[in-house]
Design an enzyme around this catalytic site. Structure first.
Site, PDB file in Angstrom:
ATOM      1  N   ASP A  77       0.888  -1.160   0.009  1.00 38.72           N
ATOM      2  CA  ASP A  77       0.034  -0.017  -0.021  1.00 38.72           C
ATOM      3  C   ASP A  77       0.997   1.133  -0.061  1.00 38.72           C
ATOM      4  O   ASP A  77       1.466   1.734   0.953  1.00 38.72           O
ATOM      5  CB  ASP A  77      -0.930   0.031   1.266  1.00 38.72           C
ATOM      6  CG  ASP A  77      -1.800   1.112   1.327  1.00 38.72           C
ATOM      7  OD1 ASP A  77      -1.615   2.042   0.557  1.00 38.72           O
ATOM      8  OD2 ASP A  77      -2.370   1.299   2.233  1.00 38.72           O
ATOM      9  N   SER A 121       1.148  12.744 -15.215  1.00 40.89           N
ATOM     10  CA  SER A 121       0.057  12.886 -16.305  1.00 40.89           C
ATOM     11  C   SER A 121       0.187  14.046 -16.975  1.00 40.89           C
ATOM     12  O   SER A 121       0.395  14.965 -16.376  1.00 40.89           O
ATOM     13  CB  SER A 121      -1.081  12.408 -15.639  1.00 40.89           C
ATOM     14  OG  SER A 121      -2.241  12.776 -16.507  1.00 40.89           O
ATOM     15  N   TYR A 160      -7.231  15.628  -9.060  1.00 42.16           N
ATOM     16  CA  TYR A 160      -6.139  14.824  -9.881  1.00 42.16           C
ATOM     17  C   TYR A 160      -5.401  15.512 -10.460  1.00 42.16           C
ATOM     18  O   TYR A 160      -4.182  15.292 -10.347  1.00 42.16           O
ATOM     19  CB  TYR A 160      -6.914  13.857 -10.613  1.00 42.16           C
ATOM     20  CG  TYR A 160      -6.184  12.970 -11.561  1.00 42.16           C
ATOM     21  CD1 TYR A 160      -5.395  11.940 -10.872  1.00 42.16           C
ATOM     22  CD2 TYR A 160      -5.863  13.266 -12.791  1.00 42.16           C
ATOM     23  CE1 TYR A 160      -4.607  11.052 -11.758  1.00 42.16           C
ATOM     24  CE2 TYR A 160      -5.140  12.389 -13.663  1.00 42.16           C
ATOM     25  CZ  TYR A 160      -4.451  11.469 -12.990  1.00 42.16           C
ATOM     26  OH  TYR A 160      -3.592  10.542 -13.826  1.00 42.16           O
TER      27      TYR A 160
END
Length: 248
Positions: free
Chosen positions: A59, A139, A152
């Site tokens: 995690d 991104s 995001y």
């Protein structure tokens, strides 16, 4: 065999872009830890790919879990030459003020805090070796943000800025740090980005990409392999767009 004798950790390595990076690294001679929150998927992929692949459930938003991953990597791989921070999540498209605090916290824990946690556990290892490469998967959302994915977008902009700061600080220690900025691709997150996976929504997304297609895991694997290889020995602090022209 550009990564011959190298050992790598790829987080989020059991699916999507991460799986493409894992497969490319193995094809180029590396030993790879497939680190993923889906331990069963990581185990299955490692068994499929052979002796040079090992699996580890992690995690990335949990410090103890990341420390355990780092310890396991040193034990199983012998050393860690390359770290790819690929694991990531998004919130569903929504007006910024309507995104829940729970979703905001999850996005920043997985996309941002994870970079801090892996650095805390693995930068000392790379400093002791006198060399290492860190690759952050950000991104195009962090370069050219679009509406309704605001938090995001912000998390990926954070990753790009962190990449440059890490690169400057770690350069004297022989550690290079770069990032990749892919456009949306055929990954488990695609439907989340679009809100719904329909031919109409796909066509709308593709119309913004000059080359007319999504990023693929193979595209990401090829770019990651170059930046993590000795061929890119003079490249650090770069946030490379793998986006078919989307950010032009």
């Amino acid at each position: 065999m550009r990564l011959s004798d190298k050992s790598a950790i790829v987080t989020g390595g059991a699916s999507g872009f991460g799986a493409g990076i894992v497969r490319k690294f193995l094809a180029e001679g590396a030993r790879v830890m497939i680190a993923d929150i889906n331990g069963d998927a990581a185990d299955a992929m490692a068994k499929e790919l052979g002796d040079k692949a090992v699996a580890q459930r992690v995690d990335v938003a949990d410090g103890a879990s990341v420390a355990q991953m780092a310890e396991a990597a040193q034990k199983l791989l012998g050393r860690v030459d390359i770290l790819v921070n690929n694991a990531g999540v998004t919130h569903l498209p929504a007006a910024m003020e309507t995104v829940s605090e729970e979703d905001f916290d999850r996005v920043f824990a997985v996309n941002c805090k994870s970079v801090f946690l892996t650095a805390r556990s693995l930068v000392p290892v790379m400093k002791a070796q006198g060399a290492g490469v860190i690759l952050n998967v950000a991104s195009t959302a962090g370069v050219s943000p679009r509406p309704r994915l605001n938090w995001y977008n912000a998390s990926k902009g954070w990753m790009n800025n962190a990449t440059k700061g890490m690169a400057v600080e770690l350069a004297p220690d022989g550690i290079r740090v770069n990032a990749l900025n892919p456009v949306a691709g055929e990954t488990p997150l695609l439907a989340s980005f679009m809100g719904e996976d329909t031919p109409q929504m796909r066509a709308k997304f593709l119309s913004t990409i000059p080359l007319g297609r999504f990023s693929t895991p193979e595209d990401m694997g090829n770019a990651a392999c170059f930046l993590c290889s000795d061929e890119a020995g003079m490249i650090t602090g770069v946030c490379m767009e793998v986006d078919g022209g989307r950010c032009i």
